[in-house]
Scaffold this active site. Structure first.
Site, PDB file in Angstrom:
ATOM      1  N   GLU A   1       4.637  70.115 -63.758  1.00  8.24           N
ATOM      2  CA  GLU A   1       4.376  70.749 -65.059  1.00  8.24           C
ATOM      3  C   GLU A   1       4.965  69.930 -66.206  1.00  8.24           C
ATOM      4  O   GLU A   1       4.338  69.730 -67.240  1.00  8.24           O
ATOM      5  CB  GLU A   1       4.973  72.158 -65.100  1.00  8.24           C
ATOM      6  CG  GLU A   1       4.212  73.163 -64.270  1.00  8.24           C
ATOM      7  CD  GLU A   1       4.931  74.511 -64.262  1.00  8.24           C
ATOM      8  OE1 GLU A   1       4.454  75.414 -64.942  1.00  8.24           O
ATOM      9  OE2 GLU A   1       5.969  74.636 -63.588  1.00  8.24           O
TER      10      GLU A   1
ATOM     11  N   SER B   1      13.004  81.390 -60.573  1.00  2.00           N
ATOM     12  CA  SER B   1      12.941  82.166 -61.808  1.00  2.00           C
ATOM     13  C   SER B   1      14.197  83.011 -61.905  1.00  2.00           C
ATOM     14  O   SER B   1      14.718  83.484 -60.904  1.00  2.00           O
ATOM     15  CB  SER B   1      11.701  83.061 -61.775  1.00  2.00           C
ATOM     16  OG  SER B   1      11.901  84.198 -62.588  1.00  2.00           O
TER      17      SER B   1
ATOM     18  N   LYS C   1       9.981  83.575 -56.913  1.00  6.72           N
ATOM     19  CA  LYS C   1       9.270  82.442 -57.517  1.00  6.72           C
ATOM     20  C   LYS C   1       9.805  81.081 -57.079  1.00  6.72           C
ATOM     21  O   LYS C   1      10.983  80.881 -56.902  1.00  6.72           O
ATOM     22  CB  LYS C   1       9.371  82.512 -59.045  1.00  6.72           C
ATOM     23  CG  LYS C   1       8.549  83.600 -59.694  1.00  6.72           C
ATOM     24  CD  LYS C   1       7.052  83.424 -59.543  1.00  6.72           C
ATOM     25  CE  LYS C   1       6.516  82.266 -60.359  1.00  6.72           C
ATOM     26  NZ  LYS C   1       6.587  82.527 -61.793  1.00  6.72           N
TER      27      LYS C   1
ATOM     28  N   HIS D   1     -16.669  70.958 -61.044  1.00  4.78           N
ATOM     29  CA  HIS D   1     -16.512  72.177 -61.864  1.00  4.78           C
ATOM     30  C   HIS D   1     -15.456  73.111 -61.272  1.00  4.78           C
ATOM     31  O   HIS D   1     -15.528  74.316 -61.469  1.00  4.78           O
ATOM     32  CB  HIS D   1     -17.842  72.936 -62.019  1.00  4.78           C
ATOM     33  CG  HIS D   1     -18.992  72.047 -62.358  1.00  4.78           C
ATOM     34  ND1 HIS D   1     -19.375  71.773 -63.652  1.00  4.78           N
ATOM     35  CD2 HIS D   1     -19.839  71.330 -61.567  1.00  4.78           C
ATOM     36  CE1 HIS D   1     -20.425  70.942 -63.639  1.00  4.78           C
ATOM     37  NE2 HIS D   1     -20.713  70.660 -62.386  1.00  4.78           N
TER      38      HIS D   1
END
Ligand code: ARG
Length: 477
Positions: A309, A296, A302, A175
């Site tokens: 992804e 970024s 970043k 979980h």
């Protein structure tokens, strides 16, 4: 009307192209509508099959010569012509023509242009229906072999990683809550197992790919005395397809491959998700190499995990192709239907996508920087050894359900006082159960916890190393 306008908004009906006669033009009284020609053409994408089309045509010609339907000289002219066409294509000198519809007719027309009469005999005892099905199987067989090799490379790197990280402790989750400590090597071996199943599926699917449609001709077979076993042998097929109707219409092998690819993408996507989570500041378990990340344009701090992804995102298109292919087939009556031309783009895109993703992972995973201290700290935070304490009490003679209750209370107490279980002094622990002794602290350490799960399939470092040895053997099969 300018060419440009007709490309953007072709009016209907568009003037036909009378220049080049169709290979099937005999029974027609008017030429094909230009837009219909464009709409129906597959050469823009099926030219990818050219090598297999030529290989299959050469085998077919040799078979025709073998049974006396071509002379040796004709067969040689065909073979020579086709090999030269292959070179033309590979040099980029081949003019693919939309009005010749597909890869098959482009190559055949060029052959006749080059060698004359003999070229016109190649299509004896054959149809584009068995031709395209054969080409596609030859193509996919190669692709499966390449993908399996690439997957094997990824798996072997996973085994190196698992061995290297056999002692590294991290929290195991259920979980997404800290559950029990595990070794990172064990986690990596879980990935290995997923890919092992993927490779098995590919191998299995290959068996059904490797069956030869040639000889089915359009749908019913041919009136010529062909030798299908001869052609099958030349092309490395296990056997000719049993039934001509099925041979030209079956695309199960494409669907099966795409299904296996979809599961493989599912696995890559799950791993990607873990890499994305773990490389976040909140987990901070791993560092991805800079060369696999981007920054970024607005936030200078970043570092984005682009590769995982994107792989996670690309699973969507492979699932989409699977559904497209199933839908494509579902209402087709026997035998060949033009619908089948729609099988190629999804298949090709699946092949490209999966191969690229596996390749990226094979290079990325060994380059992961593992932050063992951060992993261990996280494992220490979530009362991950509570089950070990319960198991300890069971070994002292307390029934598991009672032990569970006792430990639950101890965890509650630790939570309330802001401490971890091993930080509770013995006398405090004994308040929950007098059977607890000083030896309890061995069980409560992360190392003790993982080392105690010392059986086949367990997370103990010893077991991880043994599993790696077994997996190396399994990988060679
Ligand atoms: N381009 C076609 C395909 O991809 C080749 C077979 C065409 N056969 C036919 N009878 N029109 O399926």
């Amino acid at each position: 009307m300018s060419e440009k306008t007709s490309e953007d908004h072709p009016p209907s009906p568009t003037p036909a192209s009378p220049e080049r006669p169709k290979l099937w033009g005999g029974r027609f009284t008017e030429a094909t509508d230009r837009f219909v020609e464009r709409f129906g053409a597959s050469v823009g994408f099926d030219q990818r099959l050219y090598r297999y089309d030529i290989e299959a045509s050469i085998a077919h010609a040799r078979m025709l010569a073998h049974v006396g339907l071509l002379t040796e000289a004709e067969c040689q002219a065909i073979e020579q012509g086709l090999l030269e066409i292959r070179m033309e294509i590979e040099r980029g000198d081949f003019a693919w023509l939309e009005e010749l519809e597909d890869v098959h007719m482009n190559i055949e027309a060029r052959l006749t242009e080059r060698i004359g009469e003999a070229g016109k005999k190649l299509h004896t005892a054959r149809s584009r229906n068995d031709q395209v099905a054969t080409d596609l199987r030859l193509y996919l067989r190669d692709q499966v072999d390449e993908l399996m090799a690439e997957l094997g490379r990824l798996q072997s790197r996973l085994l190196d990683l698992a061995e290297r990280e056999a002692d590294t402790i991290m929290p195991g989750f259920t979980h997404l809550q800290v559950a029990q400590p595990v070794t990172f090597g064990h986690h990596v071996l879980a990935w290995f197992e997923m890919f092992q199943r993927d490779r098995e599926r590919l191998r299995d699917c290959r068996r059904r790919i490797n069956v030869m449609p040639l000889g089915a001709a359009a749908l019913a077979g041919t009136s010529f005395p062909i030798d299908r076993n001869f052609t099958a042998r030349l092309l490395g097929f296990d056997r000719p397809a049993e039934n001509s109707l099925d041979a030209v219409s079956d695309r199960d092998f494409v669907i099966e491959f795409n299904a296996a690819a979809a599961l493989l993408m599912c696995h890559l996507s799950r791993i990607s998700e873990e890499l994305v989570l773990w490389s976040s500041a909140q987990f901070d378990f791993i560092e991805l190499p800079d060369r696999y990340c981007t920054g970024s344009s607005i936030m200078p701090q970043k570092k984005n995990p682009d590769v995982p992804e994107l792989v996670r995102g690309k699973s969507g298109r492979v699932y989409g192709h699977l559904l497209a292919l199933l839908t494509l087939m579902k209402a087709q009556p026997l035998a060949y239907n033009k619908d089948n031309q729609e099988d190629k783009e999804p298949l090709f895109d699946t092949v490209d996508t999966v191969r690229d993703c596996v390749r990226l992972f094979a290079d990325l995973l060994p380059a992961l920087q593992v932050k063992a201290d951060r992993m261990a700290a996280a494992a220490r935070q979530g009362y991950a050894t509570a089950t070990d304490l319960a198991d300890y009490l069971v070994r002292k003679g307390i029934p598991f359900r009672d032990a569970h209750e006792i430990v639950g209370k101890a965890v509650r107490h630790a939570l309330d006082t802001g401490r971890d279980l091993p930080e509770l002094p013995l006398e405090e622990l004994r308040r929950f159960c007098p059977s607890i002794d000083t030896d309890v602290f061995d069980t409560l350490t992360l190392e003790g916890s993982v080392a105690s799960r010392d059986h086949l399939g367990g997370t103990a470092p010893r077991q991880v190393r043994a599993a790696v040895q077994r997996a190396r053997l399994a990988l060679e099969e």
